[in-house]
Scaffold this active site. Structure first.
Site, PDB file in Angstrom:
ATOM      1  N   TYR A 158      -0.091   8.396  -6.898  1.00  0.00           N
ATOM      2  CA  TYR A 158      -1.379   7.977  -6.346  1.00  0.00           C
ATOM      3  C   TYR A 158      -1.191   7.628  -4.881  1.00  0.00           C
ATOM      4  O   TYR A 158      -0.236   6.936  -4.524  1.00  0.00           O
ATOM      5  CB  TYR A 158      -1.888   6.742  -7.104  1.00  0.00           C
ATOM      6  CG  TYR A 158      -3.208   6.199  -6.598  1.00  0.00           C
ATOM      7  CD1 TYR A 158      -4.388   6.934  -6.760  1.00  0.00           C
ATOM      8  CD2 TYR A 158      -3.278   4.958  -5.972  1.00  0.00           C
ATOM      9  CE1 TYR A 158      -5.595   6.426  -6.311  1.00  0.00           C
ATOM     10  CE2 TYR A 158      -4.491   4.441  -5.521  1.00  0.00           C
ATOM     11  CZ  TYR A 158      -5.646   5.185  -5.692  1.00  0.00           C
ATOM     12  OH  TYR A 158      -6.845   4.681  -5.241  1.00  0.00           O
ATOM     13  N   ASP A 183       5.233   7.506   0.670  1.00  0.00           N
ATOM     14  CA  ASP A 183       4.194   6.503   0.465  1.00  0.00           C
ATOM     15  C   ASP A 183       4.880   5.242  -0.061  1.00  0.00           C
ATOM     16  O   ASP A 183       5.215   5.155  -1.246  1.00  0.00           O
ATOM     17  CB  ASP A 183       3.148   7.033  -0.524  1.00  0.00           C
ATOM     18  CG  ASP A 183       2.047   6.011  -0.780  1.00  0.00           C
ATOM     19  OD1 ASP A 183       2.222   4.824  -0.415  1.00  0.00           O
ATOM     20  OD2 ASP A 183       1.008   6.400  -1.358  1.00  0.00           O
ATOM     21  N   LYS A 208      -0.286  -3.247   0.917  1.00  0.00           N
ATOM     22  CA  LYS A 208       0.030  -4.297  -0.064  1.00  0.00           C
ATOM     23  C   LYS A 208       0.831  -5.460   0.552  1.00  0.00           C
ATOM     24  O   LYS A 208       0.249  -6.265   1.256  1.00  0.00           O
ATOM     25  CB  LYS A 208       0.668  -3.668  -1.308  1.00  0.00           C
ATOM     26  CG  LYS A 208      -0.387  -2.763  -1.983  1.00  0.00           C
ATOM     27  CD  LYS A 208      -0.060  -2.200  -3.334  1.00  0.00           C
ATOM     28  CE  LYS A 208      -1.319  -1.513  -3.887  1.00  0.00           C
ATOM     29  NZ  LYS A 208      -1.144  -0.182  -4.380  1.00  0.00           N
TER      30      LYS A 208
END
Ligand SMILES: *Cc1c(COP(=O)(O)O)cnc(C)c1O
Length: 474
Positions: free
Chosen positions: A187, A282, A310
């Site tokens: 994702y 990522d 995050k």
């Protein structure tokens, strides 16, 4: 006979199912099952959460602002959180949970850490947004460049989605190519071209994963198999000279936790070089978590571009992309590749990120995360085995997933073989016992530095009942 009741259904059915299993003649771990049944009967009062959820559904699609929060994958209704501190969440009805969700990643130093809260408060007193550069942006950029081995320049944005979307634009601009290669089950946020599921095989072009993504956008995304270099090579060969970038989660965290096989990341580096494609890691989850320098430092493999988020925002909305100076210098206004943001580099977000990264620089932090993670993973594996439930526990440091299946779980297809009904029973029993896990089999639990050994041991004790409940529900 499943406790897997649909959202909103009567959870009392679960206790009934457990007692009827006992009458079928199972004697093993009966006391534990009774204890589980008792817990579910004495289940937490959740009236206020339920009322809020009912009302929220009339105002917000599905009642939530991000889909997995709604618990549809595990059954039951979401708990509305009133406050959080350290390793604990407290919902609006006053129920307390040991938190293993960590807000999906950012809360690595625990909730409301005093140093983070005071950094945010100090920043807020100086104003919340200027639309002009401020010193915190430079300080946070310094820390990112110091810690991430292959980030020479960095641009702050406001989410991981934005970071990945912008990195791909840059990769396309730098290579003059259109196609992107991603991995099934990885994702990278919800931008159109990345919302693409695998086709029927590794060599098919992507098909849209959501209404609203056009076939043309999906067709520019190729999908390979995680941990399978052959599938990558085949796609690069079939689309020679057309692939701008390979984007990968260097440790996959969005199909449950799946570590890279030995040589996989290095192999991607070699394949990308041979094809003239860029390699994008990522590191929105792994950055500052699996080591101070993320997965690129842990595995010693160089990406051209890195996306982050995050932890970098310390619980405030932040993303970032960075990498080779020659590539990043193409970003506006240094270069022609446009990318902007009203709240990019927001002073509160920079302050929260800096405070969090400062705490992570204290000696022994990553050793502590490793030790807590190891204790939790081995405790959960032992509890499952004692209950006679077959699981596979994948872990990298403070990230882990208990897959309800014998395993091994090495890619999306193998992850999908998990017993999601069993996970649902496990999740709900854990929740009732006061442990908040990610509400899906296909997400990673996150350990924070606020999680004590006693917390871990308590989680494992509650897990014994939860695994018994899974066993009894089958
Ligand atoms: C969470 C996540 C994103 C998206 O970040 P948002 O801030 O939710 O937009 C991208 N990539 C990975 C690996 C993630 O886990």
């Amino acid at each position: 006979m499943r406790c897997g009741t649909p959202e909103g259904a009567n959870r009392g059915a679960c206790a009934f199912a457990l007692s009827s299993v006992e009458s079928e003649g199972y004697t093993r771990a009966r006391d534990a099952r009774r204890e589980v049944a008792r817990r579910i009967e004495d289940r937490m009062r959740t009236d206020l959460s339920q009322k809020l959820f009912e009302h929220a559904k009339s105002r917000i699609p599905g009642g939530v602002n991000s889909p997995v929060r709604a618990f549809r994958a595990v059954g039951g209704d979401p708990r509305f959180i009133a406050r959080a501190s350290g390793s604990r969440l407290v919902d609006v009805d006053g129920n307390e949970y040991i938190d293993l969700l960590g807000s999906w990643g950012p809360m690595i130093v625990g909730h409301a850490h005093p140093a983070v809260v005071s950094a945010i408060a100090d920043a807020a007193r100086r104003g919340t947004s200027y639309g002009a550069p401020s010193p915190g942006e430079v300080r946070l950029a310094d820390v990112v460049v110091e810690r991430m081995p292959w980030v020479e320049r960095v641009r702050m944005v406001s989410s991981g989605t934005e970071a990945c979307m912008s990195a791909l634009r840059l990769a396309r601009a730098a290579t003059g190519r259109s196609l992107i290669l991603k991995f099934e089950g990885c994702y990278h946020g919800h931008s159109d071209g990345l919302l693409v599921k695998a086709g029927s095989g590794a060599t098919t072009l992507g098909v849209p994963d959501s209404p609203g993504v056009t076939p043309a956008q999906a067709a520019e995304t190729l999908t390979a198999l995680y941990n399978d270099l052959g599938s990558v090579r085949a796609l690069l060969d079939a689309h020679r000279g057309q692939v701008a970038a390979i984007i990968v989660e260097p440790v996959a965290g969005n199909m449950g936790l799946i570590p890279p096989a030995a040589g996989f990341l290095r192999g991607l580096r070699e394949l990308a070089d041979a094809a003239g494609s860029l390699l994008i890691f990522d590191e929105v989850i792994t950055g500052f978590r699996v080591s101070a320098g993320g997965a690129q430092a842990l595995y010693g493999v160089r990406p051209d571009l890195t996306t982050m988020g995050k932890i970098l925002g310390g619980g405030l909305p932040v993303g970032a992309y960075g990498g080779r100076a020659d590539l990043m210098e193409r970003v506006s206004p240094a270069g022609p590749v446009y990318q902007a943001g009203t709240l990019s580099g927001n002073p509160l977000a920079m302050a929260a990120g800096l405070a969090t990264l400062t705490l992570l620089a204290e000696p022994g932090v990553y050793e502590l995360l490793e030790a807590r993670g190891a204790r939790l993973a081995s405790g959960l594996a032992e509890a499952a085995s004692a209950a006679g439930v077959e699981v596979t526990v994948n872990r990298v440091g403070s990230l882990m997933t208990v897959f309800f299946q014998p395993g091994p779980v090495t890619d999306y297809a193998s992850a999908l073989r998990s017993d999601t009904q069993g996970f649902g029973v496990f999740f709900r029993t854990m929740l009732e016992g006061g442990v908040y896990l990610p509400p899906s089999q296909f997400e990673a639990a996150m350990v924070s530095t606020a999680l004590t050994e006693a917390d871990v041991d308590r989680v494992v004790e509650i897990a014994r009942s939860a695994f018994d409940a899974v066993r009894a529900s089958r």
